[in-house]
Write a protein that holds these residues in place. Structure first.
Motif, mmCIF file in Angstrom:
data_model
loop_
_atom_site.group_PDB
_atom_site.id
_atom_site.type_symbol
_atom_site.label_atom_id
_atom_site.label_comp_id
_atom_site.label_asym_id
_atom_site.label_seq_id
_atom_site.Cartn_x
_atom_site.Cartn_y
_atom_site.Cartn_z
ATOM 1 N N ILE A 1 0.889 -1.162 0.000
ATOM 2 C CA ILE A 1 0.000 0.000 0.000
ATOM 3 C C ILE A 1 0.928 1.213 0.000
ATOM 4 O O ILE A 1 1.576 1.497 1.004
ATOM 5 N N GLN B 1 1.415 5.060 -0.061
ATOM 6 C CA GLN B 1 0.778 6.355 0.184
ATOM 7 C C GLN B 1 1.786 7.440 -0.154
ATOM 8 O O GLN B 1 2.879 7.478 0.396
ATOM 9 N N GLU C 1 -7.623 6.275 3.923
ATOM 10 C CA GLU C 1 -7.933 5.186 2.993
ATOM 11 C C GLU C 1 -6.806 4.172 2.922
ATOM 12 O O GLU C 1 -7.045 2.963 2.958
ATOM 13 N N ALA C 2 -5.573 4.651 2.810
ATOM 14 C CA ALA C 2 -4.426 3.749 2.712
ATOM 15 C C ALA C 2 -4.317 2.885 3.967
ATOM 16 O O ALA C 2 -4.129 1.664 3.880
ATOM 17 N N VAL D 1 -7.178 0.247 4.128
ATOM 18 C CA VAL D 1 -6.951 -0.884 3.228
ATOM 19 C C VAL D 1 -5.878 -1.810 3.805
ATOM 20 O O VAL D 1 -6.030 -3.028 3.808
ATOM 21 N N ALA D 2 -4.801 -1.225 4.311
ATOM 22 C CA ALA D 2 -3.735 -2.033 4.902
ATOM 23 C C ALA D 2 -4.263 -2.829 6.104
ATOM 24 O O ALA D 2 -3.969 -4.025 6.240
ATOM 25 N N VAL E 1 1.003 -7.812 3.755
ATOM 26 C CA VAL E 1 0.814 -6.415 3.342
ATOM 27 C C VAL E 1 1.841 -5.532 4.037
ATOM 28 O O VAL E 1 2.266 -5.809 5.151
ATOM 29 N N LEU F 1 2.473 -1.212 4.476
ATOM 30 C CA LEU F 1 2.145 0.189 4.232
ATOM 31 C C LEU F 1 3.454 0.920 4.005
ATOM 32 O O LEU F 1 4.377 0.815 4.817
ATOM 33 N N LEU G 1 -0.820 -0.954 -4.526
ATOM 34 C CA LEU G 1 -1.976 -0.042 -4.544
ATOM 35 C C LEU G 1 -1.481 1.323 -4.119
ATOM 36 O O LEU G 1 -0.912 1.454 -3.040
ATOM 37 N N GLN G 2 -1.711 2.321 -4.964
ATOM 38 C CA GLN G 2 -1.183 3.663 -4.678
ATOM 39 C C GLN G 2 -2.307 4.599 -4.276
ATOM 40 O O GLN G 2 -3.345 4.660 -4.929
ATOM 41 N N PHE G 3 -2.046 5.360 -3.215
ATOM 42 C CA PHE G 3 -2.975 6.365 -2.717
ATOM 43 C C PHE G 3 -2.277 7.706 -2.746
ATOM 44 O O PHE G 3 -1.237 7.879 -2.104
#
Length: 105
Positions: free
Chosen positions: A6, A8, A18-19, A22-23, A33, A35, A102-104
């Motif tokens: 994840i 961010q 949000e990040a 999700v993590a 996972v 972050l 996944l990019q935030f």
């Protein structure tokens, strides 16, 4: 099982929430996972750390990775959080070890 990063990249409060959500969700289902806070996102951890970041450690997620082109004052990081520092030059190589990013922003 896929290993998920994840990423961010923004210090925006909504992106940070949000990040982290999700993590935490992935970690609660025992998905591998991590972050990763990059660039301005590092400020979320330095300026107003949420106690929720500590939940990642409770759920056996990878340590929070911090990557910034500027020097990071390690003493300013919350003592209770498990973190690793990744140089900006090493970030792409670090991300390559994940099956999905996944990019935030």
């Amino acid at each position: 099982m896929k290993k998920i990063a994840i990423l961010q990249c923004s210090s925006d409060t909504n992106a940070a929430t949000e990040a982290l959500d999700v993590a935490l969700s992935l970690a609660s289902f025992d998905h591998p996972v991590q972050l990763i806070l990059s660039g301005e996102a590092v400020n979320c951890l330095l300026n107003s750390p949420s106690k929720r970041y500590g939940m990642l450690e409770l759920l056996d997620a990878e340590p929070i990775a911090i990557s910034s082109e500027s020097t990071i004052n390690i003493d300013a990081l919350p003592d209770s959080l498990d973190t690793v520092i990744i140089s900006a030059n090493e970030l792409k190589q670090h991300l390559d070890q994940f099956d999905e990013v996944l990019q935030f922003s």
